[in-house]
Design a protein around this motif. Structure first.
Motif, PDB file in Angstrom:
ATOM      1  N   GLY A 133      -2.755 -20.016   3.275  1.00 57.66           N
ATOM      2  CA  GLY A 133      -2.145 -19.738   1.971  1.00 57.66           C
ATOM      3  C   GLY A 133      -0.656 -19.977   2.028  1.00 57.66           C
ATOM      4  O   GLY A 133      -0.186 -20.926   2.652  1.00 57.66           O
ATOM      5  N   ALA A 153     -13.643 -14.283   3.527  1.00 55.43           N
ATOM      6  CA  ALA A 153     -14.427 -14.157   4.755  1.00 55.43           C
ATOM      7  C   ALA A 153     -14.024 -12.882   5.500  1.00 55.43           C
ATOM      8  O   ALA A 153     -14.873 -12.130   5.987  1.00 55.43           O
ATOM      9  N   MET A 154     -12.732 -12.633   5.554  1.00 54.42           N
ATOM     10  CA  MET A 154     -12.250 -11.416   6.201  1.00 54.42           C
ATOM     11  C   MET A 154     -12.739 -10.178   5.443  1.00 54.42           C
ATOM     12  O   MET A 154     -13.181  -9.190   6.040  1.00 54.42           O
ATOM     13  N   ARG A 158     -15.414  -9.867   3.627  1.00 55.19           N
ATOM     14  CA  ARG A 158     -16.844  -9.631   3.846  1.00 55.19           C
ATOM     15  C   ARG A 158     -17.059  -8.854   5.142  1.00 55.19           C
ATOM     16  O   ARG A 158     -17.899  -7.974   5.230  1.00 55.19           O
ATOM     17  N   ARG A 159     -16.289  -9.209   6.133  1.00 60.66           N
ATOM     18  CA  ARG A 159     -16.399  -8.501   7.409  1.00 60.66           C
ATOM     19  C   ARG A 159     -15.909  -7.051   7.268  1.00 60.66           C
ATOM     20  O   ARG A 159     -16.500  -6.129   7.805  1.00 60.66           O
ATOM     21  N   PHE A 191      -7.118  -7.350  13.416  1.00 58.68           N
ATOM     22  CA  PHE A 191      -7.963  -8.527  13.202  1.00 58.68           C
ATOM     23  C   PHE A 191      -7.346  -9.722  13.933  1.00 58.68           C
ATOM     24  O   PHE A 191      -6.306 -10.252  13.521  1.00 58.68           O
ATOM     25  N   TRP A 249       3.316  -9.009  10.246  1.00 57.60           N
ATOM     26  CA  TRP A 249       3.826  -8.306   9.056  1.00 57.60           C
ATOM     27  C   TRP A 249       2.771  -8.128   7.965  1.00 57.60           C
ATOM     28  O   TRP A 249       2.974  -7.408   6.995  1.00 57.60           O
ATOM     29  N   PHE A 256     -10.084 -17.688   3.506  1.00 53.46           N
ATOM     30  CA  PHE A 256      -9.886 -16.796   4.645  1.00 53.46           C
ATOM     31  C   PHE A 256     -10.018 -15.341   4.201  1.00 53.46           C
ATOM     32  O   PHE A 256     -10.699 -14.538   4.838  1.00 53.46           O
ATOM     33  N   PRO A 314      -5.763 -18.777   8.530  1.00 51.02           N
ATOM     34  CA  PRO A 314      -5.100 -18.522   7.260  1.00 51.02           C
ATOM     35  C   PRO A 314      -4.523 -19.819   6.692  1.00 51.02           C
ATOM     36  O   PRO A 314      -3.988 -20.636   7.443  1.00 51.02           O
ATOM     37  N   PRO A 326      -7.756 -12.982  14.312  1.00 55.78           N
ATOM     38  CA  PRO A 326      -7.309 -14.238  13.695  1.00 55.78           C
ATOM     39  C   PRO A 326      -5.972 -14.110  12.957  1.00 55.78           C
ATOM     40  O   PRO A 326      -5.381 -15.127  12.580  1.00 55.78           O
ATOM     41  N   LEU A 327      -5.491 -12.877  12.743  1.00 52.87           N
ATOM     42  CA  LEU A 327      -4.219 -12.685  12.038  1.00 52.87           C
ATOM     43  C   LEU A 327      -3.100 -12.242  12.976  1.00 52.87           C
ATOM     44  O   LEU A 327      -2.049 -11.773  12.527  1.00 52.87           O
ATOM     45  N   LEU A 379     -12.157 -19.484  10.752  1.00 52.40           N
ATOM     46  CA  LEU A 379     -11.156 -19.826   9.741  1.00 52.40           C
ATOM     47  C   LEU A 379      -9.750 -19.488  10.222  1.00 52.40           C
ATOM     48  O   LEU A 379      -9.548 -18.588  11.017  1.00 52.40           O
ATOM     49  N   PHE A 386     -16.045 -16.420  13.397  1.00 44.78           N
ATOM     50  CA  PHE A 386     -14.895 -16.444  12.498  1.00 44.78           C
ATOM     51  C   PHE A 386     -13.913 -17.521  12.931  1.00 44.78           C
ATOM     52  O   PHE A 386     -13.007 -17.304  13.707  1.00 44.78           O
ATOM     53  N   VAL A 414      -2.934 -15.539   2.963  1.00 43.22           N
ATOM     54  CA  VAL A 414      -3.889 -16.116   3.927  1.00 43.22           C
ATOM     55  C   VAL A 414      -4.777 -17.176   3.295  1.00 43.22           C
ATOM     56  O   VAL A 414      -5.487 -17.897   4.001  1.00 43.22           O
ATOM     57  N   MET A 435       0.520 -13.081  12.322  1.00 42.04           N
ATOM     58  CA  MET A 435       1.227 -12.536  11.147  1.00 42.04           C
ATOM     59  C   MET A 435       1.367 -11.026  11.296  1.00 42.04           C
ATOM     60  O   MET A 435       0.712 -10.259  10.582  1.00 42.04           O
TER      61      MET A 435
END
Lengths: 306, 256, 94
Positions: C77, B73-74, B76-77, B103, B111, B70, C75, B105-106, C73, C71, B66, B109
């Motif tokens: 990477g 920040a994730m 920290r949450r 989460f 996987w 990212f 990803p 924002p992910l 941001l 939030f 990620v 993904m």
């Protein structure tokens, strides 16, 4: 007088009884392990953080067993939360005791700080007010630890960044009284003295003058970082991420000149350098220890604590 | 009754360390009347950065996937929502995979949670108790008429992570240096993580293999485990799976 | 379990016999966590307790981190190379 940890002399010893007296050592970092194993007598001793060896098995224990065969080891606890208002955690104390029994450390130490409360872990050495009440509780906690492991511990002075309105005693008076009540020894972190004194706008020499130096069984040296406080004045952070500062070396020289050679550890926990850099720091401490050792060969200090 | 001026220092600290909006406890002051906001921030910062750093070191593949910004920040949450309860940092992050699965924002993904699960299992295996792995000769010594009812004890370091995605491949390529390359992410991969001696190893199980080992690891006899695997996958090869689990060092003992 | 009846002593014994001579059905993920540096003692010990104070004072929490809508941001990477293009090869079985 019990403040000094005595050499281990048990029938059941598994490891050689290496002597730590008068030696300079370094914190053991897994990243440095192979470089260390390639050398004989890489440094005088190694210190490990107890919590990192509280897993059931695996490479950490294999590595520490190997190191302990060749060197004296100092077991340094971080999370006992001796300075917290809550009772000590029985499980944690049992794990700590198990490590003391397993590795027969030459030195055992913990912090005047706390890190857990209400079932949460804060992963930092948090400060406490110095009052009659906290004094009684800290003394009880130290008694409990020493009772559990069957030997005295060395208590480390913290690095501080602020003050508590509640405090009614100075840190040195507090520590002196703790020693009187519990017969524990002390781990004098000279960098912490410098960091705290700078942050508190007091004199490090005055602090050392008030500190019960005769009970110091180990010394810590480390690097710190410079930041700014609310008013833009210098605020030092105990960051353990760089070489020991010149001012701290000077204070250390004074302490050793006054007290004689005391086992001394270089702490470096973050932004780790290659092993030779850390080793060179330990060698610099060893030089100071050796330079003053000659004056103490026949001194009262050695006779007293032999 | 405790003296109220003295007792709540830990409570007051604890209540604000994970909550930057709250300001510092009133009783904390700077020397000579100086302010103490930035001084208190040192502690709040230590706790947050220390825990985020710990997560970054424990989940390096997840972070690489990620990106560092990212991930931090994730994390920290995650630290705010799931502060550690154990004082052993190495036990932290047990439910990071669950957090990642939920989460938003992910969401692209699906996987990633399984990759995090493998990273956590890798660390559990690393610190697990030491035990000599079971060898083939010990299995061969079991009387034939007892084989079906034999119970095999899992090695303390053995862990299974089942994934509907190519979680093992994604984990592997992101844990080593170099190019990642294109990966077909929707090929199911079940992982077996073992540490028979000092090195952690990870293997991809064939179809039926995970059910077979799951059934064995939960204390059921060999016959039952084979039946469960065959029920899920008719082509399940018992011999090759036994060979695999022995070679991987997934077992520690035999209970007949 | 109804399927239990299909598992006979002979079946398991035969499988075991073949297991002791034949190869494993498991595919080792090489390079995953067994880089040379980690042999023996595991150099990359993760999640270490230490007593260093963070020097990164600007790296800590910001109030913004705690605003649930902040939030923003995405990803950035290695995910990019995994998500783009047609699947090519599985770069692992080596």
């Amino acid at each position: 007088m019990i403040g000094r940890i005595k050499a281990i002399d048990k029938m059941s010893s598994v490891f050689p009884a290496h002597r730590v007296e008068g030696k300079a050592g370094a914190g053991l970092k897994p990243e440095h392990l192979y470089a260390i194993l390639e050398q004989a007598d890489a440094v005088g001793f190694f210190e490990v953080h107890a919590e990192n060896y509280m897993g059931a098995g695996g490479p950490p224990h294999a590595a520490l067993t190997r190191i302990r065969n060749d060197y004296p080891v100092s077991l340094h606890g971080i999370c006992m939360s001796i300075g917290g208002p809550e009772p000590l955690d029985r499980d944690h104390l049992a794990r700590f005791k198990a490590l003391v029994e397993r590795y027969e450390p030459a030195l055992v130490s913990e912090h005047l700080a706390w890190s857990t409360h209400d079932n949460l872990f804060f992963n930092d050495l948090l400060p406490l007010p110095y009052t009659r009440q906290t004094l009684a509780r800290v003394a009880d906690h130290i008694d409990e630890v020493q009772e559990a492991i069957g030997r005295p511990i060395l208590l480390e002075n913290p690095s501080t960044y602020l003050q508590f309105e509640q405090s009614t005693m100075s840190e040195t008076d507090f520590i002196g009284e703790i020693v009187r009540r519990t017969s524990c020894g002390l781990l004098l972190d000279v960098n912490n003295v410098f960091v705290s004194s700078t942050n508190q706008h007091t004199s490090p020499l005055a602090y050392l003058g008030d500190f019960p130096l005769e009970h110091v069984g180990e010394i810590h040296l480390a690097g710190h970082t410079t930041r700014e406080d609310d008013e833009g004045d210098t605020l030092l952070i105990d960051s353990h991420d760089r070489p020991v500062a010149d001012e701290v070396w000077k204070l250390y020289d004074i302490v050793i000149g006054q007290c004689g050679p005391i086992p001394t550890l270089i702490e470096w926990d973050s932004e780790l350098p290659p092993w030779p850099v850390l080793k060179a720091e330990a060698e610099a401490a060893q030089k100071i220890l050796d330079r003053h050792a000659a004056n103490y060969l026949f001194g009262s200090r050695h006779a007293e604590h032999a | 009754m405790p003296n109220m001026r003295e007792m709540p220092y830990a409570e007051a600290f604890a209540g604000t360390l994970f909550s930057p909006g709250r300001g510092k406890p009133e009783f904390l002051v700077g020397p000579n009347g100086k302010g103490a906001e930035r001084r208190f921030e040192v502690y709040r910062n230590n706790v947050s950065v220390g825990l985020v750093n710990a997560l970054a070191s424990m989940f390096p593949a997840t972070q690489r996937i990620v990106g560092e910004e990212f991930f931090r920040a994730m994390a920290r949450r995650y630290v705010r929502d799931h502060p550690p309860r154990s004082r052993l940092l190495v036990e932290y992050g047990q439910d990071l995979a669950t957090f990642i699965a939920g989460f938003k924002p992910l969401a692209g993904m699906p996987w990633l949670a399984d990759v995090a699960k493998i990273e956590r299992a890798w660390l559990d295996a690393y610190h697990a108790a030491d035990a000599a792995p079971l060898v083939g000769e010990e299995l061969a010594a079991i009387p034939e008429n007892r084989l079906v009812d034999t119970i095999l004890v899992a090695h303390p370091a053995a862990r299974l992570v089942r994934s509907r995605h190519a979680a093992v491949t994604i984990f592997s390529v992101n844990r080593r240096e170099g190019e990642v390359g294109a990966i077909e992410t929707d090929i199911a991969e079940d992982a077996l993580i073992t540490r028979p001696h000092l090195d952690v190893a990870i293997r991809i199980l064939p179809a039926g293999g995970a059910v077979f080992l799951e059934t064995l690891f939960s204390g059921h006899p060999l016959g039952e485990a084979a039946a469960a695997a065959l029920a899920e996958c008719p082509t399940f090869d018992l011999g090759a799976n036994i060979a695999g689990m022995i070679e991987a060092g997934a077992l520690a003992d035999i209970r007949q | 379990m109804s399927t239990k009846s299909v598992i006979t002593t002979a079946f398991v014994a035969g499988a075991l016999a073949s297991a002791l001579s034949a190869g494993s059905a498991f595919v080792t993920a090489t390079g995953a966590a067994a880089a040379d540096q980690e042999k023996c003692y595991g150099v990359a010990l993760k999640g270490q307790n230490d007593c260093a104070a963070g020097a990164h004072s600007c790296q800590g929490q910001s109030t913004m981190d705690f605003d649930p809508d902040s939030f923003k941001l995405v990803p950035a990477g290695t995910c990019l190379s995994m998500d783009m293009g047609k699947p090519s090869l599985k770069p692992m079985n080596g």
